[in-house]
Structures are given as C-alpha cells and as structure tokens.
Write an enzyme that holds these catalytic residues in place. Structure first.
Site, PDB file in Angstrom:
ATOM      1  N   HIS A   1       0.840  -1.206   0.000  1.00 14.20           N
ATOM      2  CA  HIS A   1       0.000   0.000   0.000  1.00 14.20           C
ATOM      3  C   HIS A   1       0.876   1.257   0.000  1.00 14.20           C
ATOM      4  O   HIS A   1       0.582   2.239  -0.694  1.00 14.20           O
ATOM      5  CB  HIS A   1      -0.870   0.060   1.269  1.00 14.20           C
ATOM      6  CG  HIS A   1      -1.871  -1.046   1.404  1.00 14.20           C
ATOM      7  ND1 HIS A   1      -1.824  -1.970   2.422  1.00 14.20           N
ATOM      8  CD2 HIS A   1      -2.971  -1.363   0.669  1.00 14.20           C
ATOM      9  CE1 HIS A   1      -2.853  -2.807   2.317  1.00 14.20           C
ATOM     10  NE2 HIS A   1      -3.556  -2.468   1.252  1.00 14.20           N
TER      11      HIS A   1
ATOM     12  N   SER B   1      -2.845  -8.004   3.055  1.00 14.97           N
ATOM     13  CA  SER B   1      -3.349  -7.944   4.432  1.00 14.97           C
ATOM     14  C   SER B   1      -3.765  -9.340   4.885  1.00 14.97           C
ATOM     15  O   SER B   1      -3.688  -9.667   6.066  1.00 14.97           O
ATOM     16  CB  SER B   1      -4.547  -6.991   4.512  1.00 14.97           C
ATOM     17  OG  SER B   1      -4.216  -5.748   3.915  1.00 14.97           O
TER      18      SER B   1
HETATM   19  P1  AMP Z   1      -6.648  -3.538  -0.251  1.00 12.71           P
HETATM   20  O1  AMP Z   1      -6.451  -2.736   0.994  1.00 12.71           O
HETATM   21  O2  AMP Z   1      -6.168  -4.936  -0.143  1.00 12.71           O
HETATM   22  O3  AMP Z   1      -8.034  -3.394  -0.818  1.00 12.71           O
HETATM   23  O4  AMP Z   1      -5.705  -2.881  -1.335  1.00 12.71           O
HETATM   24  C1  AMP Z   1      -5.712  -1.524  -1.603  1.00 12.71           C
HETATM   25  C2  AMP Z   1      -4.860  -1.266  -2.810  1.00 12.71           C
HETATM   26  O5  AMP Z   1      -3.533  -1.721  -2.572  1.00 12.71           O
HETATM   27  C3  AMP Z   1      -5.366  -2.007  -4.058  1.00 12.71           C
HETATM   28  O6  AMP Z   1      -5.218  -1.160  -5.188  1.00 12.71           O
HETATM   29  C4  AMP Z   1      -4.437  -3.194  -4.119  1.00 12.71           C
HETATM   30  O7  AMP Z   1      -4.282  -3.715  -5.426  1.00 12.71           O
HETATM   31  C5  AMP Z   1      -3.147  -2.573  -3.628  1.00 12.71           C
HETATM   32  N1  AMP Z   1      -2.224  -3.606  -3.133  1.00 12.71           N
HETATM   33  C6  AMP Z   1      -2.517  -4.602  -2.250  1.00 12.71           C
HETATM   34  N2  AMP Z   1      -1.437  -5.398  -2.086  1.00 12.71           N
HETATM   35  C7  AMP Z   1      -0.465  -4.894  -2.878  1.00 12.71           C
HETATM   36  C8  AMP Z   1       0.886  -5.276  -3.167  1.00 12.71           C
HETATM   37  N3  AMP Z   1       1.444  -6.340  -2.598  1.00 12.71           N
HETATM   38  N4  AMP Z   1       1.595  -4.524  -4.032  1.00 12.71           N
HETATM   39  C9  AMP Z   1       1.038  -3.433  -4.628  1.00 12.71           C
HETATM   40  N5  AMP Z   1      -0.221  -3.026  -4.402  1.00 12.71           N
HETATM   41  C10 AMP Z   1      -0.961  -3.740  -3.544  1.00 12.71           C
END
Ligand code: AMP
Length: 286
Positions: free
Chosen positions: A44, A193
């Site tokens: 993130h 997460s």
């Molecule tokens: P989330 O909180 O899991 O909904 O993710 C929020 C944003 O962070 C989304 O655009 C995800 O694709 C991105 N994201 C989650 N994990 C990663 C990662 N390992 N590398 C890059 N972006 C990520």
C-alpha cells in the site's frame, strides 16, 4: 508520532472531504487518491509514494467495504490496524485520510449498483459472486466523492484494476487510473493484508504460488499451450500444499478474454486457498 507533529488530518464524511479537497484545488494543487481497506503494508505504501510523486496532495481512503464480501467471507475477521495505519500515513507525510463508515457510504435507502459486465465475469468473478459489483460501486463513489486527478491501484488485484479502468472509461469519470506492480516479500509472496491469516507452515508453502505462476508465464512465452500449462500448474499447486486451486488461467492482459493469439500482452492469474487465507496473484507474460 503525536497527532500534532503530523500534518495528516482525518475526515469521515463526504462534506468534510470535499471542503478539504476544495481548499487544495483552489490553491491549484493536483490530487491523487489511494483507496484501501486499511491494514496497510509496504505494498500500500508503494502506492502512496507513487501518488506523492504524481500529485501535489494525496488522500488515502480506508474503508472495509461490506458489499464486496460474500456472506461466507472474512468481513468480520478482516484485519484492522487503525492506529498503525495512521502512524504509517503520517510518517509518509500524507495530508488527508478519509475513513467513512458504512452509514456514510451506504445511507438508508441506498439502492444503486455499478456493474461492469464482461470483465467482472470469470476468474475471481466466478468464485466471488457480486464481489466486483461491490468493488465497482464503492470505487465509483470514492472517485465521485473526491474527484481526484489520479487514483492509484495495485496490479496485485489485477481483475479489479481492469474493472476500474473499464468503469472510468464507460462512465466518463475524469480521473487517470494508475496501476502499479505488485510488491513482494523476498521469497516472492505478494504482500497482502490476508497473509496475516497464514500459520508458519502455511507461510512456508505460500511463495510457491508466485514461483508456479512465473514458471507458467515463462513457458507460455516460450510457446507452451496455455490451457494445458495452466492445468499442470493447478496440479502442482495442490501438490505443493495449497488446499484448493480456484483457477489458474492465462488471459489477454487488457480485456481478460481467453488468449487467442500469441503476441498480445497476456497475464497469468490465479486464486488459491491455504488454511484460512484465500490468496490471489498474477504475473505478466513477457
Ligand atoms: P486492499 O487494501 O487490499 O483493498 O488494497 C488496496 C490497494 O492496494 C489495491 O489497489 C491493491 O491492489 C493494492 N495492493 C494490495 N497489495 C499490494 C501489493 N502487494 N503490491 C502493490 N499493491 C498492492
């Protein structure tokens, strides 16, 4: 860090968000939005750093969106770490954190759904009915609430990124959608997460997902027949210790349609379960 030592402020409703963004816009500042569900990690924060490089001001949203979770999914258990998230964003010098609660996003009488038809089907769409409608609706709302110049997302959720690019184009939402490569642990496991759900032995198995997808991508670029190669990979993942393999598939990187010819950009995508965790990952075919 104490709240007073940081310039990070928190808003929880649409009016306060818009007031704050209006001030930035009146000062001719460009704005980048980074939507998240919190439990922030280095992946993130890579989006946040990129957003800071793109725009004058960055707003990060944290909202665990109930409508993108199915009835048997992990909404109640989804990891939350508000104070650690606040610390990370303050240390990164983010200006604004938007944390609406569900009654702000879905007030009484709410009844609108944004549905992106084709690219929401197949892959995760088949295994999480309604998931991408929930994603499309909440992202549309966040974009219309903030009207940022840029919104930054990870390729980690590749189908989600394609869905969002489609809805922004289809609904003429004036924002640049920026997709960034997946940030990984040293052993290749994509940061997520949900990795917090893995036990120690499961954590040792998990990197096999990225290794297998990378091998599939390399074999396809060397001419292997993609559906046969993906089927072999699914078997190999079960042997490696994953509990279930929802899919391993190679698709057109832009449309997510099945591959028809070599030469167009392609992506290998997979979803598996391991203990309590459902893990997704994807890699480009180079
Ligand atoms: P989330 O909180 O899991 O909904 O993710 C929020 C944003 O962070 C989304 O655009 C995800 O694709 C991105 N994201 C989650 N994990 C990663 C990662 N390992 N590398 C890059 N972006 C990520």
């Amino acid at each position: 860090m104490s709240e007073s030592a940081s310039s990070l402020s928190v808003v929880r409703d649409v009016d306060s968000l818009r007031r704050r963004l209006k001030d930035w816009r009146s000062a001719n500042q460009t704005i980048a939005l980074v939507p998240t569900m919190g439990a922030l990690h280095t992946g993130h924060m890579a989006l946040v750093e990129h957003a800071k490089a793109l725009a004058d001001e960055v707003v990060v949203s944290i909202f665990v969106n109930p409508t993108q979770f199915g009835p048997d999914e992990d909404l109640a258990a989804y990891p939350r770490s508000d104070s650690e998230d606040w610390e990370l964003l303050a240390a990164a010098d983010v200006g604004l954190l938007y944390m609406p609660d569900a009654s702000v996003m879905y007030p009484e009488h709410f009844q609108t759904d944004v549905k992106v038809i084709k690219v929401s089907q197949g892959l995760c769409g088949d295994h999480r009915p309604g998931h991408f409608d929930g994603v499309a609706t909440v992202v549309t709302k966040l974009l219309l609430q903030a009207l940022p110049d840029y919104a930054v997302f990870g390729e980690k959720d590749y189908q989600q990124l394609v869905v969002i690019k489609r809805l922004v184009a289809d609904l003429d939402i004036p924002v640049d959608i920026v997709g960034l490569p997946t940030v990984r642990e040293l052993d290749g496991l994509a940061l997520s997460s949900r990795n917090a759900y893995l036990s120690e032995p499961e954590r040792a198995i998990a990197p096999a997902l990225y290794k297998e997808l990378s091998a599939v991508a390399s074999d396809i670029s060397n001419g292997a027949e993609s559906s046969e190669r993906c089927a072999q990979a699914a078997e190999a993942l079960l042997k490696a210790g994953f509990n279930t393999v929802e899919y391993v598939d190679a698709r057109d990187a832009e449309t997510l349609m099945p591959l028809t010819s070599h030469g167009k950009p392609a992506r290998v995508l997979a979803a598996v379960t391991l203990g309590k965790a459902r893990l997704i990952d994807n890699v480009p075919v180079l």
